[in-house]
Design an enzyme around this catalytic site. Structure first.
Site, PDB file in Angstrom:
ATOM      1  N   LYS A   1       0.751  -1.102  -0.129  1.00 54.14           N
ATOM      2  CA  LYS A   1      -0.051  -0.168   0.090  1.00 54.14           C
ATOM      3  C   LYS A   1       1.071   1.170   0.114  1.00 54.14           C
ATOM      4  O   LYS A   1       0.329   2.401  -0.548  1.00 54.14           O
ATOM      5  CB  LYS A   1      -1.050  -0.029   1.199  1.00 54.14           C
ATOM      6  CG  LYS A   1      -2.171  -1.136   0.974  1.00 54.14           C
ATOM      7  CD  LYS A   1      -3.098  -0.526   2.140  1.00 54.14           C
ATOM      8  CE  LYS A   1      -4.370  -1.395   1.878  1.00 54.14           C
ATOM      9  NZ  LYS A   1      -5.534  -1.248   2.931  1.00 54.14           N
TER      10      LYS A   1
ATOM     11  N   ALA B   1      -5.131   1.091   8.749  1.00 58.23           N
ATOM     12  CA  ALA B   1      -6.376   1.339   8.828  1.00 58.23           C
ATOM     13  C   ALA B   1      -6.869   2.413   9.815  1.00 58.23           C
ATOM     14  O   ALA B   1      -7.932   3.151   9.457  1.00 58.23           O
ATOM     15  CB  ALA B   1      -7.294  -0.018   9.421  1.00 58.23           C
TER      16      ALA B   1
END
Length: 326
Positions: A91, A164
């Site tokens: 990511k 997250a």
């Protein structure tokens, strides 16, 4: 607080439509991919392929469980590819491989989606964005349509320190109106790194690391809470301290809304049960997972949300999760 944006309209600031340039793309079999490792357990193929089928899109979503960036780039830049998803451990590292990054991806400092637009010469541009924050936003706004009347101008609490957590911080600040975000985590070092990255990337909210019950007791009660940590009983000193801080906030007379993002191996976690028993209105972790996936489809298929059939996909994902945890 900024009003929720239309991610599809915003995507055209990075180039013109891929599908308008070649209408046959939406009518013929093409591919999207998920690049990550390990990902064999992922529910994303079930969600995305159900959405494609239910909405009459003859595309497929395929897992690429690999650490080989060059292999993924060759698939991404193939003419048959119409977009892709990126997950851990890529990511952050894959941000350098795209042509541009949206504001969400830049401030959060990670991407989970690549969509394609065209430059002035008609050449494909690969745009990185982060739809995880959209998943958080839509989970709250769709389940609690009037939440902004309570959350705007009030603090939020985010539990954790990973990717997250960053998406949740951005969503609470950008769209849920929280000028202050309380951060609770077992590891102070993770918080320091995250705060420094947010400041460097232009985040304008106030980030407050809460590292004791006494500090928490002096703070205003948050309206929105997001949990982003795995569902393990606290054992180490830092984990126990973090849980006590969270319980201090949850145990107050005034209650709000909580999203528990952990849904593996089951969406009703220990923290979910604690908050629900205290009277908080709850959202489980399947909701942001589904909403971020729908946002990806909006960018790939270039369709607004109201033109998507999503209920069967939600039901299918819930049924599979239930099968796995029973």
């Amino acid at each position: 607080m900024v009003a929720p944006t239309d991610i599809l309209s915003d995507s055209y600031t990075h180039g013109t439509s891929l599908l308008e340039s070649d209408p046959s793309l939406i009518k013929n079999a093409h591919k999207t991919h998920l690049f990550g490792h390990p990902i064999s357990h992922s529910l994303a193929p079930l969600l995305q392929n159900t959405l494609f089928k239910d909405n009459g899109i003859p595309w497929s979503y395929n897992l690429l469980e690999s650490l080989d960036t060059e292999l993924f780039l060759s698939l991404l830049k193939s003419p048959e590819c119409v977009g892709s998803a990126v997950t851990m451990p890529h990511k952050v590292t894959f941000m350098s491989q795209v042509d541009a990054i949206t504001e969400e991806g830049r401030i959060i400092d990670s991407i989970n989606t690549v969509f394609i637009r065209l430059d002035a010469a008609g050449k494909r541009r690969y745009i990185g964005t982060n739809t995880d924050c959209i998943g958080v936003r839509e989970s709250f706004l769709q389940k609690f349509p009037g939440i902004l009347n309570e959350s705007d101008g009030k603090p939020a609490l985010v539990i954790g320190g990973g990717g997250a957590c960053r998406s949740a911080v951005y969503a609470c600040w950008k769209w849920l109106g929280a000028p202050k975000i309380y951060l609770v985590n077992r590891d102070a070092g993770e918080i320091e790194v995250m705060v420094a990255a947010f400041i460097k990337n232009g985040f304008k909210g106030e980030l407050i690391h809460v590292d004791s019950v006494e500090q928490a007791q002096a703070l205003e009660t948050p309206v929105v809470v997001v949990g982003t940590v795995p569902d393990f009983p606290p054992k180490e000193e830092g984990e126990i301290r973090a849980r006590k801080i969270v319980e201090e906030f949850l145990g107050r007379e005034k209650k709000g809304y909580m999203l528990e993002m952990c849904y593996h191996p089951k969406p009703v976690t220990e923290l979910y049960v604690i908050a629900e028993r205290q009277g908080w209105q709850m959202i489980d972790g399947t909701e942001p997972m589904i909403h971020q996936g729908i946002a990806q489809q909006m960018l790939w298929a270039e369709r607004p949300l109201e033109k998507f059939e999503v209920e069967n996909a939600k039901k299918t994902v819930y049924e599979e999760l239930k099968r796995r945890w029973t």
